[in-house]
Design a protein around this motif. Sequence first.
Motif, PDB file in Angstrom:
ATOM      1  N   ALA A   1       0.840  -1.160  -0.030  1.00  0.00           N
ATOM      2  CA  ALA A   1      -0.131  -0.040  -0.022  1.00  0.00           C
ATOM      3  C   ALA A   1       0.954   1.063   0.087  1.00  0.00           C
ATOM      4  N   LEU A   2       0.269   2.031  -0.701  1.00  0.00           N
ATOM      5  CA  LEU A   2       1.044   3.625  -0.712  1.00  0.00           C
ATOM      6  C   LEU A   2       0.228   4.761  -0.015  1.00  0.00           C
ATOM      7  N   PHE A   3       0.941   5.572   0.744  1.00  0.00           N
ATOM      8  CA  PHE A   3       0.242   6.689   1.492  1.00  0.00           C
ATOM      9  C   PHE A   3       0.799   8.062   1.418  1.00  0.00           C
ATOM     10  N   PHE A   4       0.438   9.136   1.486  1.00  0.00           N
ATOM     11  CA  PHE A   4       0.891  10.489   1.730  1.00  0.00           C
ATOM     12  C   PHE A   4       0.953  10.622   3.031  1.00  0.00           C
ATOM     13  N   THR A   5       2.236  11.218   3.585  1.00  0.00           N
ATOM     14  CA  THR A   5       2.353  11.751   4.967  1.00  0.00           C
ATOM     15  C   THR A   5       2.357  13.147   5.050  1.00  0.00           C
ATOM     16  N   PRO A   6       1.412  13.769   5.309  1.00  0.00           N
ATOM     17  CA  PRO A   6       1.470  15.066   5.335  1.00  0.00           C
ATOM     18  C   PRO A   6       2.203  15.824   6.330  1.00  0.00           C
ATOM     19  N   SER A   7       2.526  17.296   6.385  1.00  0.00           N
ATOM     20  CA  SER A   7       3.265  17.770   7.213  1.00  0.00           C
ATOM     21  C   SER A   7       2.315  17.955   8.650  1.00  0.00           C
ATOM     22  N   ILE A   8       3.068  18.111   9.637  1.00  0.00           N
ATOM     23  CA  ILE A   8       2.197  18.275  10.969  1.00  0.00           C
ATOM     24  C   ILE A   8       1.228  19.516  10.955  1.00  0.00           C
ATOM     25  N   ASP A   9       1.875  20.609  10.213  1.00  0.00           N
ATOM     26  CA  ASP A   9       0.679  21.764   9.866  1.00  0.00           C
ATOM     27  C   ASP A   9      -0.339  21.352   9.345  1.00  0.00           C
ATOM     28  N   PHE A  10      -0.263  20.414   8.425  1.00  0.00           N
ATOM     29  CA  PHE A  10      -1.580  20.058   7.429  1.00  0.00           C
ATOM     30  C   PHE A  10      -2.562  19.182   8.248  1.00  0.00           C
ATOM     31  N   LEU A  11      -1.789  18.278   9.353  1.00  0.00           N
ATOM     32  CA  LEU A  11      -2.493  17.218  10.148  1.00  0.00           C
ATOM     33  C   LEU A  11      -3.543  18.183  10.889  1.00  0.00           C
ATOM     34  N   ASP A  12      -2.730  19.183  11.549  1.00  0.00           N
ATOM     35  CA  ASP A  12      -3.417  20.226  12.538  1.00  0.00           C
ATOM     36  C   ASP A  12      -4.470  20.756  12.211  1.00  0.00           C
ATOM     37  N   ASP A  13      -4.201  21.236  10.959  1.00  0.00           N
ATOM     38  CA  ASP A  13      -5.113  22.248  10.249  1.00  0.00           C
ATOM     39  C   ASP A  13      -5.102  21.991   8.795  1.00  0.00           C
ATOM     40  N   PRO A  14      -5.909  21.312   8.265  1.00  0.00           N
ATOM     41  CA  PRO A  14      -5.983  20.775   6.817  1.00  0.00           C
ATOM     42  C   PRO A  14      -6.154  21.852   5.797  1.00  0.00           C
ATOM     43  N   HIS A  15      -5.381  21.908   4.976  1.00  0.00           N
ATOM     44  CA  HIS A  15      -5.875  23.000   3.973  1.00  0.00           C
ATOM     45  C   HIS A  15      -5.439  22.666   2.571  1.00  0.00           C
ATOM     46  N   PRO A  16      -6.504  21.562   2.153  1.00  0.00           N
ATOM     47  CA  PRO A  16      -6.253  20.911   0.636  1.00  0.00           C
ATOM     48  C   PRO A  16      -6.300  22.249  -0.504  1.00  0.00           C
ATOM     49  N   VAL A  17      -5.391  21.697  -1.212  1.00  0.00           N
ATOM     50  CA  VAL A  17      -5.180  22.861  -2.478  1.00  0.00           C
ATOM     51  C   VAL A  17      -5.713  22.226  -3.882  1.00  0.00           C
ATOM     52  N   ALA A  18      -6.791  22.844  -4.332  1.00  0.00           N
ATOM     53  CA  ALA A  18      -7.144  22.342  -5.643  1.00  0.00           C
ATOM     54  C   ALA A  18      -6.242  22.732  -6.704  1.00  0.00           C
ATOM     55  N   ARG A  19      -6.062  21.577  -7.705  1.00  0.00           N
ATOM     56  CA  ARG A  19      -5.440  21.630  -8.909  1.00  0.00           C
ATOM     57  C   ARG A  19      -6.109  22.224 -10.247  1.00  0.00           C
ATOM     58  N   ASP A  20      -5.694  23.123 -10.863  1.00  0.00           N
ATOM     59  CA  ASP A  20      -6.202  23.690 -11.946  1.00  0.00           C
ATOM     60  C   ASP A  20      -5.812  22.601 -12.951  1.00  0.00           C
ATOM     61  N   ALA A  21      -7.357  21.819 -13.350  1.00  0.00           N
ATOM     62  CA  ALA A  21      -7.070  20.895 -14.478  1.00  0.00           C
ATOM     63  C   ALA A  21      -6.518  21.296 -15.878  1.00  0.00           C
ATOM     64  N   THR A  22      -6.529  22.491 -16.204  1.00  0.00           N
ATOM     65  CA  THR A  22      -5.833  23.060 -17.389  1.00  0.00           C
ATOM     66  C   THR A  22      -4.518  22.813 -17.551  1.00  0.00           C
ATOM     67  N   PRO A  23      -3.920  21.977 -18.432  1.00  0.00           N
ATOM     68  CA  PRO A  23      -2.385  21.815 -18.555  1.00  0.00           C
ATOM     69  C   PRO A  23      -1.715  23.143 -18.510  1.00  0.00           C
ATOM     70  N   ALA A  24      -0.580  23.221 -18.013  1.00  0.00           N
ATOM     71  CA  ALA A  24       0.193  24.402 -17.889  1.00  0.00           C
ATOM     72  C   ALA A  24       0.528  24.625 -19.438  1.00  0.00           C
ATOM     73  N   PRO A  25       0.915  25.928 -19.716  1.00  0.00           N
ATOM     74  CA  PRO A  25       1.268  26.376 -21.105  1.00  0.00           C
ATOM     75  C   PRO A  25       2.726  26.041 -21.478  1.00  0.00           C
ATOM     76  N   ASP A  26       3.508  25.829 -20.328  1.00  0.00           N
ATOM     77  CA  ASP A  26       5.161  25.341 -20.717  1.00  0.00           C
ATOM     78  C   ASP A  26       4.992  24.070 -21.369  1.00  0.00           C
ATOM     79  N   PRO A  27       6.318  24.091 -22.049  1.00  0.00           N
ATOM     80  CA  PRO A  27       6.592  22.721 -22.493  1.00  0.00           C
ATOM     81  C   PRO A  27       6.590  21.521 -21.498  1.00  0.00           C
ATOM     82  N   ALA A  28       6.365  20.369 -22.170  1.00  0.00           N
ATOM     83  CA  ALA A  28       6.315  19.346 -21.166  1.00  0.00           C
ATOM     84  C   ALA A  28       7.534  19.070 -20.672  1.00  0.00           C
ATOM     85  N   PRO A  29       7.691  18.924 -19.252  1.00  0.00           N
ATOM     86  CA  PRO A  29       8.865  18.497 -18.514  1.00  0.00           C
ATOM     87  C   PRO A  29       9.694  17.250 -19.237  1.00  0.00           C
TER      88      PRO A  29
END
Length: 337
Positions: A294-322
């Motif tokens: 199994a695979l998990f993300f371990t957030p920072s303590i700051d996130f655990l204490d006060d979650p602040h999830p951040v939405a991603r813009d679904a639009t692909p970035a204009p820069d060239p593919a990395p």
Amino acid sequence: MHVVTQQVIAPPARAGMFLVITVDEGAEDAAAALLTEISGLTRSVAFRVPDDGLNCVIGIGAHLWDRLYGEDTRPLHLHPFQEIRGAKHTAPATEGDLLVHLRCREMGPCFELARIIARRLVGIGQVVDEVHGFKFFDERDLLGFVDGTENPEGDAAVAAVTVGEEDPAYAGGSYVIVQKYLHDMTSWDALSVEEQERVIGRSKLDDIEMADDVKPANAHITLNVIEDDEGNQLQILRDNMPFGEVGDGTSGTYFIGYAADPGVTERMLRNMFIGDPPGTYDRILDFSVAHTGALFFTPSIDFLDDPHPVARDATPAPDPAPSDGSLRIGSLHRRTR
Ligand code: HEM
């Protein structure tokens, strides 16, 4: 900004517990509330045993993340663990919404904190896998080899495990992959020590690495020393622990690997199970069967204490593919809920 991280990097502990938990449908709010309490619950036990170094790391699986905070807020590399099927051996993917990784000098405080968490879980979810690990002599696993020697230390360890600028919303977090292995000790003990050393790639008694010209291509460390395109070694931080029961002859290794990018651990796993080149799989697997994964993300303590999830813009970035093959993720904005 200073971010308080969970204590992923810790000196080898003498006792450990690994709890994999599933969260019931409909219990998401209660689970989210429990996560905000974890650092307080840990302090309640740790403060009473200040010399024991009690340490609790919590990981969140991809499906639960989506249920708690929304799929559009997933950390960059969070995804369910994918089964890896080689010609002979398979790394299964098994269930798990939360991982609780407890480490301490003694088992007592681990057990106490685990018991408190389990009590809080009533009506929220179940512990679906529980392993109590111990420290064997000389930092050895039950195969008899010293395990952990080549772990990165200091700044290298921080760099290996800590999410940084590549995912600013979740900087200070880490990813963790766990697998429960059971050993076939009868077959292992039937090998000569020299043959066992060829399986691992190091000497058994004094833990010295074999020279490259004698180390077999299917030795465990041959397949796990990997590099990026520039020739830099890619590292993870392992904190494996032996476990077992003499009554039924169970001898196991609980593998736990932290990484800033779980793709590094997954590449090691592909080398082990499929082989590099394919077919040259890790011989340790002839004596060790993976029963969970199994695979998990371990957030920072700051996130655990006060979650602040951040939405991603679904639009692909204009820069060239990395060129590094990473996902083309657009800009980040703070999610309001
Ligand atoms: C090294 C045991 C599973 C990655 C080692 C060593 C031992 C060992 C004895 C040599 C000493 C050391 O540097 O720690 C085991 C056992 C396993 C297991 C008993 C389970 C049955 C895994 C898995 C991975 C992994 C699943 C990766 C996904 C590594 C790495 C090294 C290592 C990266 C260090 C290579 C180096 O830099 O020399 N392991 N291991 N191990 N193992 Fe494992």
